[in-house]
Design an enzyme around this catalytic site. Structure first.
Site, PDB file in Angstrom:
ATOM      1  N   HIS A 158       8.727  65.694  57.884  1.00  0.00           N
ATOM      2  CA  HIS A 158       7.486  65.936  58.614  1.00  0.00           C
ATOM      3  C   HIS A 158       7.765  66.831  59.816  1.00  0.00           C
ATOM      4  CE1 HIS A 158       9.512  62.612  60.636  1.00  0.00           C
ATOM      5  NE2 HIS A 158       8.833  62.907  61.741  1.00  0.00           N
ATOM      6  N   ASP A 166       5.585  62.669  71.213  1.00  0.00           N
ATOM      7  CA  ASP A 166       6.339  63.860  70.804  1.00  0.00           C
ATOM      8  C   ASP A 166       6.698  64.684  72.035  1.00  0.00           C
ATOM      9  OD1 ASP A 166       6.281  63.206  68.177  1.00  0.00           O
ATOM     10  OD2 ASP A 166       4.879  64.739  67.554  1.00  0.00           O
ATOM     11  N   GLU A 250       6.614  58.081  58.421  1.00  0.00           N
ATOM     12  CA  GLU A 250       6.108  56.806  57.937  1.00  0.00           C
ATOM     13  C   GLU A 250       5.370  56.951  56.609  1.00  0.00           C
ATOM     14  OE1 GLU A 250       5.349  54.941  62.390  1.00  0.00           O
ATOM     15  OE2 GLU A 250       3.757  56.055  61.377  1.00  0.00           O
ATOM     16  N   LYS A 362       9.954  53.519  56.654  1.00  0.00           N
ATOM     17  CA  LYS A 362       9.213  53.027  57.814  1.00  0.00           C
ATOM     18  C   LYS A 362       7.737  52.875  57.503  1.00  0.00           C
ATOM     19  CE  LYS A 362       8.523  53.815  62.750  1.00  0.00           C
ATOM     20  NZ  LYS A 362       8.785  54.711  63.891  1.00  0.00           N
ATOM     21  N   THR A 409       7.400  48.541  62.887  1.00  0.00           N
ATOM     22  CA  THR A 409       7.386  48.751  64.335  1.00  0.00           C
ATOM     23  C   THR A 409       6.506  47.707  65.036  1.00  0.00           C
ATOM     24  OG1 THR A 409       7.044  50.404  66.054  1.00  0.00           O
ATOM     25  CG2 THR A 409       5.480  50.397  64.244  1.00  0.00           C
ATOM     26  N   GLU A 447      11.520  47.892  64.933  1.00  0.00           N
ATOM     27  CA  GLU A 447      11.590  48.825  66.063  1.00  0.00           C
ATOM     28  C   GLU A 447      10.574  48.379  67.106  1.00  0.00           C
ATOM     29  OE1 GLU A 447      10.663  52.729  64.732  1.00  0.00           O
ATOM     30  OE2 GLU A 447      12.354  52.871  63.341  1.00  0.00           O
ATOM     31  N   ASN A 448      10.793  48.769  68.355  1.00  0.00           N
ATOM     32  CA  ASN A 448       9.731  48.636  69.343  1.00  0.00           C
ATOM     33  C   ASN A 448       8.850  49.880  69.248  1.00  0.00           C
ATOM     34  OD1 ASN A 448      12.235  49.823  70.429  1.00  0.00           O
ATOM     35  ND2 ASN A 448      11.057  50.161  72.301  1.00  0.00           N
ATOM     36  N   ALA A 449       7.572  49.707  69.540  1.00  0.00           N
ATOM     37  CA  ALA A 449       6.621  50.804  69.374  1.00  0.00           C
ATOM     38  C   ALA A 449       6.519  51.667  70.618  1.00  0.00           C
ATOM     39  CB  ALA A 449       5.246  50.245  69.030  1.00  0.00           C
ATOM     40  N   LEU A 450       6.664  51.050  71.773  1.00  0.00           N
ATOM     41  CA  LEU A 450       6.513  51.753  73.036  1.00  0.00           C
ATOM     42  C   LEU A 450       7.782  51.609  73.863  1.00  0.00           C
ATOM     43  CD1 LEU A 450       2.904  50.545  73.939  1.00  0.00           C
ATOM     44  CD2 LEU A 450       3.557  52.726  72.880  1.00  0.00           C
ATOM     45  N   ARG A 480      13.972  54.341  73.232  1.00  0.00           N
ATOM     46  CA  ARG A 480      14.807  55.395  72.776  1.00  0.00           C
ATOM     47  C   ARG A 480      15.820  55.689  73.846  1.00  0.00           C
ATOM     48  NH1 ARG A 480      14.175  59.539  69.349  1.00  0.00           N
ATOM     49  NH2 ARG A 480      12.009  59.029  68.954  1.00  0.00           N
TER      50      ARG A 480
END
Length: 541
Positions: A158, A166, A250, A362, A409, A447-450, A480
């Site tokens: 993608h 982003d 995803e 994902k 997530t 995963e954590n989303a935020l 991250r």
């Protein structure tokens, strides 16, 4: 709260605490103070030794507690996502290489298992069909290996840019965009005719629209070339291949694009089935069930991106979603997504057979409007999940069939932290997905989303990760690595979290006294006449 971070991004990484200037002027270069790399190596080794001693002591102290000691601990390895632009856009090398190396050493000393990186199609195959440039990723692999870490590598088919978080722009390969300009129906399209260039429409999966190859063939050739180039690392340094299957990597449709303000949380999104290939499939399916009239287009009463369910005829409480037509359309729309995922995973399964790596995919954590009957935000994304139907079990079954882990997530989110008007329930959503994975026999990772550094978020992940009911996490990837992660208190919380995950999800608090700044510095030179500025490494262990 904003929605899930579907793209795993933030601002550029390290670090005030692991040697990194917060700004980087053009043509700057970094260096270590005093003895350079010697200091770096000695400090790193000392930190590793201190970490190991602490873990060993903690293990002995807790060995007598329930769920701990031999046979009672289910370690959940923690990985950390690297910045989206870890590899330079031209594929020539790594961005901020010295700072990256220093940060990897810090992560290793904290007990982190490894890191995750996007392997961008738009970088690797940008020079033309079948012309691959893997060299920057080869550099990264060597760096990760030398630091004693593992790698999760995402086959990112993608584009990067235009979604939550982003921080850079990486489009699809130029030669793919040439084909898109000739045939605009190669990309997902909404009912207003808006085209989305994030990902090739699954409607043309099996049609040779990319210079004589089908998209599935292109993805397969890419993964095959990857395997050939990195065979020596597979199963050793590279332990997981996450296969991208849609926007943001995803398995979903791009139903809630943020670019140009198209969608805003908590809008219901829109169906993405109006390119000519998807329309042809819908028409054929409608004819097959004896209702040709159902195949002319998607639902006309489904509203627009930023509406709420009750504002539409399709998604309201007693809406069209629950009629014969609605069930037909949603079944077709979701089944096309499942077929797409199965095609790519079948190829990946064959290509990576015998390499001892884990495959994963994902799935997006679409938690807004979850408390409604129709679950509209999930439906427009392709997850046929409603009050009356489990939409995640079929997804988990596809992944289980191919031996792939379901990576989900929003593991850190709590219901009470969400805005009431959005009808969110990330906790119930995670619970449903965990149950679906368990029933299907699929592995589950999270995963954590935020971007979160607080006690509440970490505690929620720890609670979710436990495997008392046989549905715990096989791994957790943290979003991250960036400069905020290495700030003093954030770093202390993170290190405690990693230790807790390594001890099977029991909350372990590091005392504030268990901290000491190191001697490690990394500075940068802004001009020949200026002395280097430095930032102290303040990570606590």
């Amino acid at each position: 709260m904003s929605p899930v971070d579907t793209t795993k991004a933030t601002d550029e990484f390290p670090v005030s605490s692991v040697p990194f200037p917060t700004s980087r002027p053009p043509a700057c270069r970094q260096r270590t103070r005093a003895t350079g790399h010697g200091v770096l190596e000695r400090v790193s080794q000392a930190l590793v030794e201190r970490k190991e001693e602490g873990v060993e002591k903690l293990h002995h102290e807790m060995a007598g507690l329930p769920g701990h000691g031999p046979g009672g601990t289910a370690k959940v390895p923690v990985y950390v996502m690297l910045p989206l632009d870890t590899v330079a856009g031209n594929g020539a090398g790594l961005n901020r290489g010295r700072a990256l190396n220093a940060s990897l050493m810090a992560l290793r000393s904290a007990g982190v298992e490894g890191v995750m990186v996007d392997v961008w199609w738009g970088i690797v195959e940008k020079d033309g069909p079948l012309k691959y440039n893997w060299e920057a990723y080869a550099q990264l692999l060597e760096m990760v290996k030398k630091n004693g870490l593992k790698l999760q590598m995402v086959m990112s088919f993608h584009q990067c840019g235009g979604n939550v978080g982003d921080s850079c722009s990486i489009p699809l390969p130029p030669w793919v965009h040439e084909e898109m300009s000739r045939d605009q129906d190669l990309v997902y399209t909404d009912k207003s005719g808006r085209r989305n260039p994030e990902y090739i429409s699954l409607g043309c999966d099996m049609i040779p629209v990319l210079k004589g190859r089908t998209p599935i063939q292109v993805y397969s050739d890419y993964m095959r070339s990857f395997r050939e180039r990195f065979t020596e690392y597979l199963g050793d340094v590279i332990v997981e291949i996450q296969v991208g299957m849609g926007p943001c990597g995803e398995l979903r449709y791009p139903s809630y694009p943020e670019s140009n303000g198209t969608w805003k949380f908590p809008g219901i999104g829109e169906f993405q089935c109006y390119d000519k290939y998807m329309k042809a499939s819908l028409q054929a399916s409608a004819i097959a069930v004896g209702h040709k009239e159902w195949g002319t287009c998607g639902p006309g009463d489904s509203g627009n991106y930023n509406q709420f369910p009750e504002d539409t005829g399709f998604f309201r409480r007693e809406g069209t979603w629950n009629t014969d037509y609605g069930k037909f359309f949603l079944e077709w729309y979701s089944s096309k997504l499942l077929e797409h995922g199965d095609r790519i995973l079948a190829s990946a399964e064959e290509i990576f057979k015998g390499t001892n790596i884990t495959l994963s995919s994902k799935v997006a954590g679409i938690h807004w409007h979850y408390k409604t009957r129709s679950h509209p935000a999930e439906l427009t994304a392709g997850y046929y999940n409603t009050r009356h139907r489990d939409g995640y079990l079929p997804i988990a079954q596809v992944l289980a069939k191919r031996g792939a882990v379901l990576n989900f997530t929003c593991m850190e989110m709590q219901d009470g932290q969400q805005p009431g008007h959005a009808n969110c329930s990330p906790e119930l959503l995670v619970k449903q997905v965990k149950q679906a994975a368990k029933v299907a026999g699929a592995g589950l990772a999270g995963e954590n989303a935020l971007e979160r550094y607080d006690e509440s978020a970490y505690s929620q992940v720890l609670a979710t990760s436990r495997s008392d009911a046989g549905d715990g996490l096989s791994a957790f990837t943290y979003l991250r690595m960036n400069k905020n992660l290495f700030d003093g208190e954030n770093w202390r919380q993170f290190v405690a979290f990693v230790k807790s995950m390594n001890e099977g999800g029991r909350r372990i608090m590091l005392p504030r006294s268990d901290s000491s700044p190191s001697d490690l510095y990394v500075g940068f030179i802004t001009s020949k006449s200026q002395k280097p500025k430095v930032a102290e490494m303040a990570a606590t262990f």
